[in-house]
Enzyme design. Structure first.
Site, mmCIF file in Angstrom:
data_model
loop_
_atom_site.group_PDB
_atom_site.id
_atom_site.type_symbol
_atom_site.label_atom_id
_atom_site.label_comp_id
_atom_site.label_asym_id
_atom_site.label_seq_id
_atom_site.Cartn_x
_atom_site.Cartn_y
_atom_site.Cartn_z
ATOM 1 N N ASP A 219 0.834 -1.200 0.000
ATOM 2 C CA ASP A 219 0.000 0.000 0.000
ATOM 3 C C ASP A 219 0.876 1.260 0.000
ATOM 4 O O ASP A 219 1.852 1.351 0.758
ATOM 5 C CB ASP A 219 -0.863 -0.041 1.273
ATOM 6 C CG ASP A 219 -1.956 1.004 1.283
ATOM 7 O OD1 ASP A 219 -2.846 0.939 0.422
ATOM 8 O OD2 ASP A 219 -1.928 1.887 2.167
ATOM 9 N N GLU B 147 1.761 -0.568 -5.033
ATOM 10 C CA GLU B 147 0.739 0.432 -5.323
ATOM 11 C C GLU B 147 1.470 1.772 -5.301
ATOM 12 O O GLU B 147 1.723 2.337 -4.239
ATOM 13 C CB GLU B 147 -0.377 0.433 -4.267
ATOM 14 C CG GLU B 147 -1.524 1.345 -4.688
ATOM 15 C CD GLU B 147 -2.129 2.200 -3.588
ATOM 16 O OE1 GLU B 147 -3.233 2.715 -3.786
ATOM 17 O OE2 GLU B 147 -1.491 2.382 -2.523
HETATM 18 C C1 NOJ Z 1 -4.471 2.908 -0.857
HETATM 19 C C2 NOJ Z 1 -5.593 1.973 -0.565
HETATM 20 O O1 NOJ Z 1 -5.894 1.236 -1.713
HETATM 21 C C3 NOJ Z 1 -6.736 2.821 -0.084
HETATM 22 O O2 NOJ Z 1 -7.923 2.102 0.001
HETATM 23 C C4 NOJ Z 1 -6.343 3.422 1.236
HETATM 24 O O3 NOJ Z 1 -7.356 4.305 1.665
HETATM 25 C C5 NOJ Z 1 -5.040 4.198 1.127
HETATM 26 N N1 NOJ Z 1 -4.043 3.502 0.378
HETATM 27 C C6 NOJ Z 1 -4.475 4.458 2.492
HETATM 28 O O4 NOJ Z 1 -4.035 3.263 3.069
#
Ligand code: NOJ
Length: 580
Positions: free
Chosen positions: A216, A299
């Site tokens: 993440d 991500e």
């Molecule tokens: C990316 C995640 O996919 C999202 O759902 C989340 O709110 C943010 N990162 C913070 O962790």
């Protein structure tokens, strides 16, 4: 590394645990529910699942606020349930990827609580980003950064410790940084304890047998030292409204790199993690096939693609999400450009390209593609907003998916897209749970519309999501006709289309092929050949123009995202796969 390692061409299905299958009837999905439904995914034909977070969490950001990285929230089950899920998935031939959230913890994580209690200057506070405020008596935030969800990125704590979650300047204490919700304090990745902790967390789950991690906010862990002010908006989740792709902005006109994103220092973290993952399946071991590789997927909302490629260099992560592809407008030229750029970026570092159209953070592509071409991607759609054209959206979504699944590389599917689910766009605002909605001052509706519980049986309470009628978000009435049982075996259904796409993709090894563009089509057509190592050729034609187009002579249709014209031509918004 070999050219055939599973992750180079895998199709990975994202399960959002709250919303996939509810085993106990409390209205929130859980691990028992997931395990029971895993055969559905084997039959769908995917290679792996990625599970959004299920760790103990106060759920301030639907589990992306983790209070304990080594356990399961009772809402979702137990560690033993996680073990059963893993074992069942493996028996079915499915890999399992967990979601790792290293940029921030929950404010209920024991380290954050200890930091509040210990006070300024303590080693406990040094694991997070606490700073004194600016201005008279420190009553202004340490810098001007904004939270991705809206509002300031700093919250002040009481001089005695605990926070009341507000930025009330009279609370007297230090401020802590949170790029997301106030309940998600950012870790200080300059602190060796933080690094050691996450390396241990990786080992904890690798020892239990997980096949990898989706990381993440992978581009956010390290902040530029000094935490200087940043006057430009804090773009994440691709919300740069209408900005041209970074590739097209002349270098001299590009603003400096945002001090909270994509700092050079993040890469050494991933090199250390890669060494850990590789130690579970040494590349130099006898008989190495790549079949058992444990993987990391980033991500990282960064641009241009060349910056994304830095995350998947040989000694870093295995994959990074291709958000440029997700955000591409439904225009043939844009699609050709993003495909070319993405493949070149991956090739430049020897990494596979990935493709994705939907996830839990964006309006589902069946809805997005039902908005007029050129519309900036909305942050949620609600009552009173311009509504997508559902029929057009589904038609384009099916064509887009058929295009995506024919491309070389690895592809990500988001639960429910195989049913053609649209976003819920008529959800009452008072049931919304995404912190974006309140934090943006009720301007951005946020992501709830894409997170509605799955419909499994059209005539059951909660459409078969669980044994009760409860669902944590209301399901739109349109989901009944889209339920799994209505589509399974139904000719022409979206579910059957996905099953066919995945079967043919596997049979013809499209994910491991290479692409060359087909000449002779108009600007409005995306047409290419995917050639397999044994030189078997699959042709793909996506028609975005108004007029039907003929398929190349001497080819046979393998499958099509929608009906062809009576004389066998490809109508508008349709993708066809062909063989010679
Ligand atoms: C990316 C995640 O996919 C999202 O759902 C989340 O709110 C943010 N990162 C913070 O962790």
């Amino acid at each position: 590394m070999t050219g055939s390692a599973w992750w180079r061409h895998a199709v990975i299905y994202q399960i959002y645990p709250r919303s996939w299958a509810d085993g106990d009837g409390d209205g929130i999905g859980d691990l028992l529910g997931i395990t029971a439904r895993l055969p559905y995914l084997r039959d769908l034909g995917v290679d792996a699942v990625w599970l959004s977070p299920f760790y103990p969490s106060p759920q301030a950001d639907a589990g992306y606020d983790v209070a304990d990285y080594r356990d399961v929230d009772p809402l979702f089950g137990t560690l033993a349930d996680a073990d059963t899920l893993l074992a069942t998935a493996h028996e079915l031939g499915l890999k399992v990827i967990l979601d790792l959230v290293p940029n921030h913890s929950s404010d209920e994580h024991e380290w954050f609580r200890a930091a509040l209690d210990a006070g300024p200057g303590s080693p406990e506070r040094a694991r997070y980003l606490f700073r004194d405020g600016r201005g008279h008596a420190g009553d202004l935030p340490p810098n001007n950064w904004k939270s991705v969800f809206g509002g300031p990125a700093w919250t002040r704590v009481r001089s005695t410790g605990s926070t009341d979650g507000s930025t009330d300047s009279s609370t007297g204490g230090q401020w802590y940084l949170h790029l997301f919700d106030a309940r998600q304090p950012d870790f200080n990745w300059d602190n060796p304890q933080v690094r050691a902790e996450f390396e241990d967390v990786l080992r904890f789950w690798l020892d239990r047998g997980v096949d990898g991690f989706r990381v993440d906010v992978a581009h956010g862990l390290v902040k530029e030292s000094g935490l200087a002010d940043w006057d430009e908006p804090l773009y994440l989740l691709g919300d740069d409204p209408g900005a041209p792709p970074a590739e097209k902005v002349p270098h001299a006109h590009r603003s400096r790199r945002a001090p909270m994103w994509d700092q050079k220092g993040v890469h050494e973290i991933y090199r250390a993690w890669r060494r850990i993952l590789s130690s579970y399946n040494p590349v130099d071991a006898d008989g190495y096939s790549g079949d058992n590789d444990r993987i990391l997927v980033a991500e990282a909302w960064v641009a241009p693609q060349a910056r994304v490629a830095r995350y998947v260099r040989d000694d870093e992560m295995h994959q990074a999400f291709n958000f440029d592809f997700l955000q591409t407008q439904w225009r043939a030229g844009d699609l050709r450009d993003v495909i070319t750029t993405s493949l070149a970026a991956g090739d430049s570092v020897g990494a596979p390209t990935t493709w994705v159209l939907s996830n839990h953070d964006v309006v589902r592509h069946a809805s997005r593609l039902g908005l007029p071409v050129g519309t900036t991607r909305p942050h949620g759609i609600g009552i009173g907003d311009p509504q997508p054209d559902a029929v057009l959206g589904l038609r384009r979504a099916r064509a887009a998916t058929a295009l995506m699944l024919s491309l070389p590389g690895s592809a990500y599917l988001y639960q429910g897209e195989e049913l053609g689910l649209p976003d819920s766009t008529d959800m009452p605002d008072d049931v919304r749970q995404d912190p974006t909605w309140p934090r943006s001052g009720h301007v951005e509706r946020g992501r709830d519309g894409a997170r509605v519980p799955m419909p499994w049986q059209g005539d059951q309470p909660s459409y078969g999501f669980g044994p009760s009628e409860k669902t944590w978000l209301p399901q739109p009435a349109s989901y009944a006709a889209l339920a799994v049982d209505r589509q399974l075996g139904a000719p022409g259904s979206t579910l059957e289309l996905y099953r066919a796409l995945l079967a043919v993709r596997r049979e013809r090894a499209l994910g491991a092929g290479s692409l060359s563009w087909l000449a002779g089509y108009s600007e409005d057509v995306v047409a290419f050949v995917n050639t397999k190592a044994n030189s078997e050729r699959s042709l793909v034609v996506t028609n975005l123009g108004a007029e039907p187009v003929a398929v190349p002579t001497g080819t046979t249709v393998l499958l099509s995202s929608g009906p062809l014209t009576p004389d066998g031509r490809v109508p508008t918004d349709t993708t066809v796969w062909l063989t010679e």
